[in-house]
Design a protein around this motif. Structure first.
Motif, PDB file in Angstrom:
ATOM      1  N   ARG A 381       0.827  -1.214   0.000  1.00  0.00           N
ATOM      2  CA  ARG A 381       0.000   0.000   0.000  1.00  0.00           C
ATOM      3  C   ARG A 381       0.857   1.258   0.000  1.00  0.00           C
ATOM      4  O   ARG A 381       0.632   2.192  -0.769  1.00  0.00           O
ATOM      5  CB  ARG A 381      -0.924  -0.048   1.218  1.00  0.00           C
ATOM      6  CG  ARG A 381      -1.825   1.177   1.368  1.00  0.00           C
ATOM      7  CD  ARG A 381      -1.275   2.109   2.428  1.00  0.00           C
ATOM      8  NE  ARG A 381      -2.151   3.238   2.677  1.00  0.00           N
ATOM      9  CZ  ARG A 381      -1.765   4.362   3.264  1.00  0.00           C
ATOM     10  NH1 ARG A 381      -0.499   4.491   3.655  1.00  0.00           N
ATOM     11  NH2 ARG A 381      -2.604   5.344   3.463  1.00  0.00           N
ATOM     12  N   ALA A 384       2.968   1.561  -3.367  1.00  0.00           N
ATOM     13  CA  ALA A 384       2.080   1.882  -4.487  1.00  0.00           C
ATOM     14  C   ALA A 384       1.639   3.344  -4.420  1.00  0.00           C
ATOM     15  O   ALA A 384       1.599   4.044  -5.439  1.00  0.00           O
ATOM     16  CB  ALA A 384       0.867   0.950  -4.470  1.00  0.00           C
ATOM     17  N   LYS A 389       0.641   4.302  -8.088  1.00  0.00           N
ATOM     18  CA  LYS A 389       0.078   3.143  -8.784  1.00  0.00           C
ATOM     19  C   LYS A 389      -1.041   2.519  -7.954  1.00  0.00           C
ATOM     20  O   LYS A 389      -1.128   2.733  -6.737  1.00  0.00           O
ATOM     21  CB  LYS A 389       1.166   2.096  -9.041  1.00  0.00           C
ATOM     22  CG  LYS A 389       2.314   2.581  -9.918  1.00  0.00           C
ATOM     23  CD  LYS A 389       3.401   1.523 -10.064  1.00  0.00           C
ATOM     24  CE  LYS A 389       4.555   2.023 -10.903  1.00  0.00           C
ATOM     25  NZ  LYS A 389       5.637   1.018 -11.023  1.00  0.00           N
ATOM     26  N   ASP A 390      -1.866   1.747  -8.640  1.00  0.00           N
ATOM     27  CA  ASP A 390      -2.934   0.999  -7.976  1.00  0.00           C
ATOM     28  C   ASP A 390      -2.523  -0.473  -7.984  1.00  0.00           C
ATOM     29  O   ASP A 390      -2.515  -1.115  -9.036  1.00  0.00           O
ATOM     30  CB  ASP A 390      -4.254   1.194  -8.721  1.00  0.00           C
ATOM     31  CG  ASP A 390      -5.433   0.538  -7.991  1.00  0.00           C
ATOM     32  OD1 ASP A 390      -5.240   0.091  -6.842  1.00  0.00           O
ATOM     33  OD2 ASP A 390      -6.532   0.474  -8.572  1.00  0.00           O
ATOM     34  N   VAL A 391      -2.161  -1.012  -6.808  1.00  0.00           N
ATOM     35  CA  VAL A 391      -1.619  -2.371  -6.729  1.00  0.00           C
ATOM     36  C   VAL A 391      -2.319  -3.143  -5.624  1.00  0.00           C
ATOM     37  O   VAL A 391      -2.502  -2.630  -4.513  1.00  0.00           O
ATOM     38  CB  VAL A 391      -0.100  -2.352  -6.444  1.00  0.00           C
ATOM     39  CG1 VAL A 391       0.466  -3.777  -6.475  1.00  0.00           C
ATOM     40  CG2 VAL A 391       0.638  -1.485  -7.458  1.00  0.00           C
ATOM     41  N   ALA A 392      -2.720  -4.366  -5.928  1.00  0.00           N
ATOM     42  CA  ALA A 392      -3.325  -5.260  -4.935  1.00  0.00           C
ATOM     43  C   ALA A 392      -2.325  -6.357  -4.586  1.00  0.00           C
ATOM     44  O   ALA A 392      -1.438  -6.691  -5.380  1.00  0.00           O
ATOM     45  CB  ALA A 392      -4.607  -5.882  -5.488  1.00  0.00           C
ATOM     46  N   ALA A 429      -1.038   2.921 -14.527  1.00  0.00           N
ATOM     47  CA  ALA A 429      -2.377   2.516 -14.972  1.00  0.00           C
ATOM     48  C   ALA A 429      -2.581   2.746 -16.468  1.00  0.00           C
ATOM     49  O   ALA A 429      -3.134   1.881 -17.166  1.00  0.00           O
ATOM     50  CB  ALA A 429      -3.434   3.268 -14.163  1.00  0.00           C
ATOM     51  N   ARG A 432      -0.832   0.113 -18.498  1.00  0.00           N
ATOM     52  CA  ARG A 432      -1.501  -1.197 -18.388  1.00  0.00           C
ATOM     53  C   ARG A 432      -2.757  -1.231 -19.252  1.00  0.00           C
ATOM     54  O   ARG A 432      -3.045  -2.237 -19.909  1.00  0.00           O
ATOM     55  CB  ARG A 432      -1.854  -1.489 -16.925  1.00  0.00           C
ATOM     56  CG  ARG A 432      -0.648  -1.755 -16.040  1.00  0.00           C
ATOM     57  CD  ARG A 432      -1.081  -2.024 -14.600  1.00  0.00           C
ATOM     58  NE  ARG A 432      -1.886  -3.225 -14.492  1.00  0.00           N
ATOM     59  CZ  ARG A 432      -1.390  -4.457 -14.388  1.00  0.00           C
ATOM     60  NH1 ARG A 432      -0.088  -4.643 -14.388  1.00  0.00           N
ATOM     61  NH2 ARG A 432      -2.193  -5.493 -14.296  1.00  0.00           N
ATOM     62  N   ARG A 440      -5.523  -1.972 -12.310  1.00  0.00           N
ATOM     63  CA  ARG A 440      -4.922  -2.379 -11.038  1.00  0.00           C
ATOM     64  C   ARG A 440      -3.964  -3.544 -11.265  1.00  0.00           C
ATOM     65  O   ARG A 440      -4.335  -4.583 -11.811  1.00  0.00           O
ATOM     66  CB  ARG A 440      -6.010  -2.782 -10.042  1.00  0.00           C
ATOM     67  CG  ARG A 440      -5.474  -3.516  -8.817  1.00  0.00           C
ATOM     68  CD  ARG A 440      -6.535  -3.756  -7.769  1.00  0.00           C
ATOM     69  NE  ARG A 440      -6.790  -2.545  -7.007  1.00  0.00           N
ATOM     70  CZ  ARG A 440      -7.458  -2.521  -5.850  1.00  0.00           C
ATOM     71  NH1 ARG A 440      -7.924  -3.642  -5.343  1.00  0.00           N
ATOM     72  NH2 ARG A 440      -7.657  -1.383  -5.218  1.00  0.00           N
ATOM     73  N   THR A 442      -1.307  -6.538  -9.765  1.00  0.00           N
ATOM     74  CA  THR A 442      -1.394  -7.487  -8.649  1.00  0.00           C
ATOM     75  C   THR A 442      -0.030  -8.109  -8.381  1.00  0.00           C
ATOM     76  O   THR A 442       0.675  -8.507  -9.312  1.00  0.00           O
ATOM     77  CB  THR A 442      -2.406  -8.609  -8.954  1.00  0.00           C
ATOM     78  OG1 THR A 442      -3.664  -8.028  -9.309  1.00  0.00           O
ATOM     79  CG2 THR A 442      -2.604  -9.494  -7.728  1.00  0.00           C
TER      80      THR A 442
END
Length: 698
Positions: A381, A384, A389-392, A429, A432, A440, A442
């Motif tokens: 969290r 990112a 960035k949006d990372v899970a 993003a 991607r 998102r 991962t």
């Protein structure tokens, strides 16, 4: 005989630091949950419980700055502020966890506590800032109440909760227009008694109620919150009601520790002014009760004691080997002696029990990798967010068991790998979406058993690793010569990321780019006698696998002789054993190689690696034994004079003044007193991959 006060204080602080680490982890997890669900009152209650426990524990240990900060933080941890300022509220909880961690680290080092002005400013901002327009009208001011129950009352509340009962803290304001406060108090008490089991009540009698505006109670009830609120809203008697579930710890251990420490802190403060000698005294009955409750489920043991037991079991294994050799000699000299069968039965029984004892001690040291994995959601969290960035993060295999010592050593390498996956691997993003991927990204963190090893896998669905770029950057930095870079395959090129000072980042950031992180990964894995393997698909992502042994205490090995010296190699690294003749050995690029079933293997001679002279005169051999060693996807052949057999060895670390090379990872002693050197397979392999001259081992 009682221990001196300083001993008790030291034990108290040690217990506090151990407990505080778990509380900080729970704060981090709660902060991440609040980012997704800002108005979740159960999560907010968890945060309040953790902060409240930290406040009491730190006060008892004399850590006033931490205690005061926790006390100030409690004022802002309310559902109303969480609903009104969701994002800022979650950020505050995570910032508080970081500030608490910094203070705890300073206290452990006995250093000056750092300034935490940033957190103070965040607290003031949330307390003073206006609520959002859409929630200001719906959020009513909370009825002030302390719910400061005594230690006995808190234990009663905890016992009720652990029995499965629901316990509420109830605050009721007596109507200012009521002329008979004592009668109103009696009526309120009757209503509470009729609603469930009344555990605590403030004030406790009608006389004290004459001058009190707010009545506080702890009530165990099977009725729902709405029904309780209806019963407590007595017309003309009660003007306002506050109802919330009583705060209890996630585990009995935290709750009871907090209670005991707060009680001791209160007694220290109260007794210091009157009787200094009794200031540090605790209630023996309460302490004994709490300790008994904790001991029912958990027994805390110093790791050094487990290591001592493990070492003794290792000595027993050596003793078993000695007895086996003695029994073999007895068989040869007294084959028909009737005692032979009895001795064999006794040895078999002893060996079986010793194996079980060994397994039990190993299990004591085993802990689930969840203890390590649970810190990474916060890491992903933060990185990112820092990178925009949006990372899970997806976790699997958390219940995989691993030796505690190995698990602790893997913390730093995994931290580097996860941070690199987010910073280097996952694309922004827009990039991607252009590539047809979800916005998102991962990162996957997975653990599983494979034979006698544990595999921890870090994978991402990012851009992957460009092998051509690695080769070009290696030549640019002088790590490889241009002709050496051309000979490297794509798979071999991926190993370049572990070179010291090597980085493909175009600029140095706070996250990465200095080229030191991946070098740490390889260094730690070599020390743990493990291996690291990299695979990548351009545009699909990269996977890094860390393979480590289940334990470093003992291993199954294959023994062999070279030049009269006895060596061992871990059995898990042995792929196969074959015999070859001299004509089958070829030379390519100043290396001896062997063609084995369409595969070219580099051959390694230990007598060339070592400056030790042969102990025995070695006869000229027409055939040689070759032990094919494998680590990850790499293979090489070890030329040896003779094979001795399989043996379980207890590893003993060797000091640097005896063996100065990393090619030997340790030693062991056989039953007849012979010393065996254990080959460090990852170190030999890394030297082969780097194409550097192989040096001496002693």
């Amino acid at each position: 005989m009682s221990r001196p006060p300083e001993d008790r204080g030291g034990e108290l602080r040690a217990l506090f630091f151990e407990s505080a680490g778990e509380l900080l982890q729970s704060l981090n997890e709660a902060g991440l949950e609040l980012e997704a669900r800002p108005a979740d009152e159960e999560v907010i209650r968890r945060v309040r419980r953790a902060v409240h426990t930290l406040k009491g524990d730190s006060a008892a240990c004399g850590f006033n700055k931490l205690s005061e900060l926790a006390h100030e933080l409690e004022d802002v941890l309310t559902p109303q502020i969480a609903r009104a300022r969701g994002a800022d509220f979650a950020e505050l909880v995570l910032a508080a966890a970081d500030s608490f961690a910094a203070l705890l680290a300073a206290y452990q080092r006995k250093a000056e506590p750092p300034a935490v002005e940033a957190l103070h400013a965040m607290i003031r901002k949330l307390l003073e800032g206006p609520a959002s327009p859409d929630t200001a009208a719906s959020v009513a001011p909370q009825l002030p109440a302390q719910f400061a129950w005594t230690e006995y009352e808190q234990l009663m509340i905890s016992e009720a909760v652990h029995r499965g009962e629901t316990v509420y803290n109830v605050a009721l304001r007596i109507d200012p227009n009521s002329l008979m406060r004592a009668a109103a108090f009696q009526l309120i008490r009757n209503v509470l008694h009729g609603s469930g089991t009344l555990i605590a009540l403030r004030p406790e009698d009608n006389v004290a109620a004459a001058n009190v505006e707010i009545i506080e109670a702890a009530l165990a009830s099977s009725q729902g919150e709405e029904k309780l609120l209806q019963r407590c809203r007595i017309p003309s008697i009660v003007s306002d009601v506050r109802l919330e579930r009583a705060a209890t710890a996630e585990t009995p251990e935290h709750e009871l520790l907090g209670d005991l420490l707060e009680a001791q802190a209160a007694k220290l403060v109260a007794g210091a002014a009157t009787n200094p000698e009794s200031a540090a005294a605790m209630d023996p009955a309460a302490a004994a009760s709490a300790a008994a409750t904790i001991a029912e489920s958990t027994l805390r043991v110093d790791a050094a004691r487990i290591d001592a037991v493990m070492n003794l079991v290792g000595e027993l294994i050596i003793g078993k080997s000695m007895l086996n050799r003695t029994l073999t000699e007895f068989d040869q000299k007294h084959a028909r002696d009737p005692l032979r069968a009895k001795l064999a039965d006794a040895m078999a029984f002893q060996a079986r029990i010793l194996d079980e004892l060994h397994k039990c001690v190993l299990k004591i040291r085993m802990v689930p990798v969840e203890q390590l994995f649970r810190r990474f959601p916060r890491v992903v969290r933060d990185v990112a967010k820092q990178c925009g960035k949006d990372v899970a993060l997806e976790l699997s295999g958390q219940n995989t068991d691993l030796d505690k010592g190995i698990l602790d050593s893997l913390s730093e390498p995994l931290m580097h790998l996860v941070r690199n996956s987010v910073d280097h691997g996952i694309e922004p993003a827009d990039e991607r979406l252009t590539a047809g991927k979800p916005a998102r990204g991962t990162v996957y963190l997975k653990a599983y058993h494979q034979g006698t090893q544990v595999v921890i896998e870090v994978r991402d669905d990012g851009r992957g690793i460009d092998a051509a770029l690695l080769r070009a950057r290696a030549v640019e930095k002088g790590v490889l010569k241009p002709e050496e870079a051309k000979r490297l395959s794509d798979q071999e090129s991926l190993s370049l990321i572990f070179e010291s000072g090597f980085s493909t980042a175009s600029e140095v950031t706070e996250v990465s780019g200095r080229g030191i992180g991946m070098d740490v990964v390889r260094t730690v894995l070599d020390r743990l006698k493990g291996t690291v393997q990299v695979s990548s698909q351009k545009g699909r992502g990269a996977t890094i696998q860390l393979r480590v042994p289940l334990t470093l205490a003992s291993i199954q090995t294959l023994l062999f002789r070279v030049g009269g010296q006895l060596f061992a190699v871990p059995l898990s690294s042995v792929v196969e054993i074959t015999r070859i003749t001299d004509p089958e050995i070829h030379r390519i690029d100043q290396r001896e190689v062997l063609r084995l079933r369409e595969q070219i293997l580099t051959l390694v001679r230990l007598d060339h690696l070592s400056r030790l002279r042969s102990i025995d005169a070695q006869p000229v051999r027409k055939k040689h034994f070759v032990i094919v060693i494998g680590a990850a996807e790499k293979r090489f052949g070890l030329l040896v004079d003779s094979l001795v057999g399989e043996e379980e060895l207890v590893i003993k670390a060797l000091p640097g003044e005896i063996v100065s090379s990393d090619l030997v990872s340790g030693a062991s002693i056989l039953g007849d007193g012979t010393v065996v050197l254990i080959l460090n397979v990852p170190a030999v392999l890394s030297r082969l991959v780097r194409s550097t001259p192989l040096g001496a081992i002693a």
